[in-house]
Design a protein around this motif. Structure first.
Motif, mmCIF file in Angstrom:
data_model
loop_
_atom_site.group_PDB
_atom_site.id
_atom_site.type_symbol
_atom_site.label_atom_id
_atom_site.label_comp_id
_atom_site.label_asym_id
_atom_site.label_seq_id
_atom_site.Cartn_x
_atom_site.Cartn_y
_atom_site.Cartn_z
ATOM 1 N N GLU A 1 0.829 -1.204 0.000
ATOM 2 C CA GLU A 1 0.000 0.000 0.000
ATOM 3 C C GLU A 1 0.863 1.253 0.000
ATOM 4 O OE1 GLU A 1 -4.093 -1.612 2.129
ATOM 5 O OE2 GLU A 1 -2.883 -0.090 3.136
ATOM 6 N N ALA A 2 1.931 1.235 0.795
ATOM 7 C CA ALA A 2 2.864 2.368 0.788
ATOM 8 C C ALA A 2 3.459 2.537 -0.605
ATOM 9 C CB ALA A 2 3.967 2.147 1.823
ATOM 10 N N SER B 1 2.019 8.966 -6.627
ATOM 11 C CA SER B 1 2.567 10.322 -6.495
ATOM 12 C C SER B 1 3.451 10.703 -7.672
ATOM 13 C CB SER B 1 3.350 10.458 -5.186
ATOM 14 O OG SER B 1 4.582 9.756 -5.253
ATOM 15 N N ILE B 2 4.168 9.723 -8.250
ATOM 16 C CA ILE B 2 5.059 10.055 -9.362
ATOM 17 C C ILE B 2 4.363 9.856 -10.711
ATOM 18 C CG2 ILE B 2 7.137 9.500 -8.043
ATOM 19 C CD1 ILE B 2 7.330 6.892 -9.628
ATOM 20 N N TYR C 1 -3.373 7.097 -13.448
ATOM 21 C CA TYR C 1 -4.170 7.036 -12.221
ATOM 22 C C TYR C 1 -5.459 7.807 -12.439
ATOM 23 C CZ TYR C 1 -1.085 4.523 -9.100
ATOM 24 O OH TYR C 1 -0.345 3.538 -8.497
ATOM 25 N N GLN C 2 -6.401 7.149 -13.074
ATOM 26 C CA GLN C 2 -7.701 7.752 -13.304
ATOM 27 C C GLN C 2 -8.765 6.746 -12.898
ATOM 28 O OE1 GLN C 2 -7.340 8.591 -17.475
ATOM 29 N NE2 GLN C 2 -7.921 6.526 -18.125
ATOM 30 N N SER C 3 -9.944 7.228 -12.638
ATOM 31 C CA SER C 3 -11.019 6.376 -12.160
ATOM 32 C C SER C 3 -11.222 5.185 -13.086
ATOM 33 C CB SER C 3 -12.316 7.188 -12.048
ATOM 34 O OG SER C 3 -13.358 6.390 -11.548
ATOM 35 N N MET D 1 9.604 5.693 0.592
ATOM 36 C CA MET D 1 9.023 6.994 0.246
ATOM 37 C C MET D 1 7.500 6.959 0.353
ATOM 38 S SD MET D 1 11.566 8.428 -2.727
ATOM 39 C CE MET D 1 11.683 6.986 -3.774
ATOM 40 N N GLY D 2 6.903 5.827 0.028
ATOM 41 C CA GLY D 2 5.465 5.707 0.152
ATOM 42 C C GLY D 2 4.985 5.700 1.585
#
Length: 503
Positions: free
Chosen positions: A112-113, A120-121, A138-140, A346-347
């Motif tokens: 999940e992290a 984010s990237i 990353y879209q619905s 980082m996550g």
């Protein structure tokens, strides 16, 4: 000097391999010494805490106290509840926080992290597709499988992007002990075959630092950057050559006696492993990983991407193997996240700031309680038949289900049940919480059922005897199970937090 230290390696795997974890579960050091695994984790976390506080303070106008920090510890998603509790208690022992401030510590699931980092990237690595600018949209509606390929374990989760970039879990976390250290073990076995098992075990014992350097640095670098069809070269430590002389052997003679065209001595210092032998080091574990991913892809439709993260995901051979095994048959893209070895670190920072980024999770086990109900003749086993004080036939050790395996639970959603005391004068109800790998267990005596925890419910007002009722609210949608209760019979609406002890 190294002989005055106790050296523990890969002790994290104790929490995965031990079926019945407890606070007394031991970790074994290289010299055979033992310590409780929780204590070993506490030492490691205390070291990280000291280093982190020092680093943070260097950028601050004052010395930062650990109480000012919100700590995030990542764990494999396939760990059970007892393993997570070991980590939390180790963090308390290390002084990161305490029972008085439990919210200062967040347990995050590693895949999940990593998913938050990838989100984010947005732009993924082009290592596998060097001629393309590969991006995960990353879209619905986007569905992806994320494989966290670590040193010890492989964690696999399947997600779907919802509105407002929230993430929904489509299948409970799965995986196994298929991490990169398996390749290390195969390499160690190869060294034993070449130089002799007794000699290699003696070298590991007497030159621990050099052995760690050989496996964790020299071979690790070769393992990560090995290319398809290419040989790898591992420079042997100088101490190894001296050690072999003391054993009455020479490195070059041992390699010649091994009599393989795929193993050579290079310049008298390095071990040259030709590609056919390199492939043998990897093939079994890569097949185990790809077979598992295929089983999920066959079960869940609409997956567009397979995202690889974790230290083992940096392996060029692994990346290419997964591309060949998955892209054509399933019509998807395999992507190695940029800086995939740091994705979890980082996550985890992002998770600490936004733990509600996941709108739902899937329950990994079937959870329930051990209970007693009316006996059904011809259905219930006679071995579980008993009679109460009124002569009524009862079935003991029945599994009353709270929530079934792989059920989707929204964040904040509570599962509610009620309990009553068996004895009129009891001021406490003890409830045995059980887990099962089965979706529909009937009895707590079945295979795969584990008595996981004891839940103690306080009912100090005994005036209403056995007719008293206490309501229990359980949250399964968080990374750790939380429980609260309300005493319905007393009319008290104030809930009490309940500690579930999985150890």
């Amino acid at each position: 000097e190294q002989k005055s230290w106790i050296y523990f390696s890969r002790f994290k795997m104790n929490l995965h391999h031990t079926a019945d974890l407890s606070r007394q579960t031991m970790a074994v050091a290289a010299n055979g010494a033992e310590l409780p695994v929780k204590t070993v984790f506490a030492f490691a976390l205390a070291h990280f805490k000291k280093a982190a506080i020092s680093q943070i303070s260097s950028y601050s106008s004052h010395d930062v106290d650990s109480a000012e920090v919100k700590w995030v510890i990542t764990v494999p998603a396939i760990w059970n509840d007892g393993a997570k509790q070991i980590m939390r208690e180790a963090a308390y022992e290390a002084g990161l926080t305490s029972l008085l401030q439990p919210d200062r510590l967040v347990i995050a699931l590693e895949p999940e992290a990593a998913a938050l980092y990838c989100k984010s990237i947005n732009l993924m690595s082009t290592d596998i597709h060097p001629a393309e600018n590969t991006s995960l949209a990353y879209q619905s509606g986007t569905r992806y499988l994320l494989a966290d390929l670590g040193g010890g374990t492989v964690d696999v989760t399947v997600h779907e992007v919802e509105r407002d970039d929230l993430i929904r879990e489509l299948h409970h976390a799965t995986g196994g002990a298929w991490g990169g250290t398996y390749v290390d073990e195969k390499f160690a076995e190869l060294l034993e075959s070449i130089f002799g098992k007794d000699s290699m075990q003696k070298f590991r014992s007497e030159y621990r630092g050099d052995w760690v350097d050989l496996i964790s640095i020299r071979f690790e670098g070769a393992k990560r950057y090995a290319e398809f069809g290419e040989n790898i070269y591992i420079e042997l430590p100088p101490s190894f050559h001296d050690f072999m002389k003391d054993e009455g052997k020479s490195v070059n003679d041992c390699i010649n006696r091994f009599n393989s065209t795929d193993i050579k001595c290079r310049r008298g210092r390095s071990l040259a492993i030709c590609y056919p032998e390199v492939e043998k080091l990897f093939e079994s574990i890569l097949k185990s990983i790809s077979d598992h991913l295929k089983s999920l892809l066959e079960k869940i439709s609409g997956i567009q991407f397979v995202v690889l993260v974790g230290g083992f995901a940096t392996s060029k051979l692994l990346q290419l193997y997964m591309k060949k095994a998955l892209e054509g048959p399933f019509g998807l893209r395999v992507i190695a996240a940029r800086e995939c070895s740091l994705a979890i670190v980082m996550g985890s920072v992002l998770f600490g700031h936004d733990p509600l980024a996941f709108v739902s999770r899937r329950v990994k086990y079937t959870y329930g309680v051990e209970s007693c109900r009316d006996f059904v003749s011809g259905v219930d086993p006679e071995s579980l038949l008993t009679y109460n004080e009124n002569g009524v036939a009862k079935c003991t050790k029945t599994f009353t289900i709270f929530v079934r395996k792989n059920t989707e639970i929204e964040m904040g959603q509570e599962i509610v049940d009620t309990f009553s005391p068996l004895c009129a004068h009891s001021d406490e109800v003890k409830v045995v919480v059980c887990t099962s790998e089965d979706v529909n267990p009937r009895y707590t005596t079945e295979g795969g059922v584990r008595k996981a925890a004891v839940m103690k419910l306080s009912m100090p007002n005994v005036a209403k005897g056995k007719s008293r009722v206490i309501k229990v609210f359980m949250q399964f949608g968080n990374t750790e199970i939380t429980v609260r209760s309300e005493d319905v019979s007393s009319g008290s609406v104030a809930g009490q937090e309940i500690h579930l002890d999985f150890l």
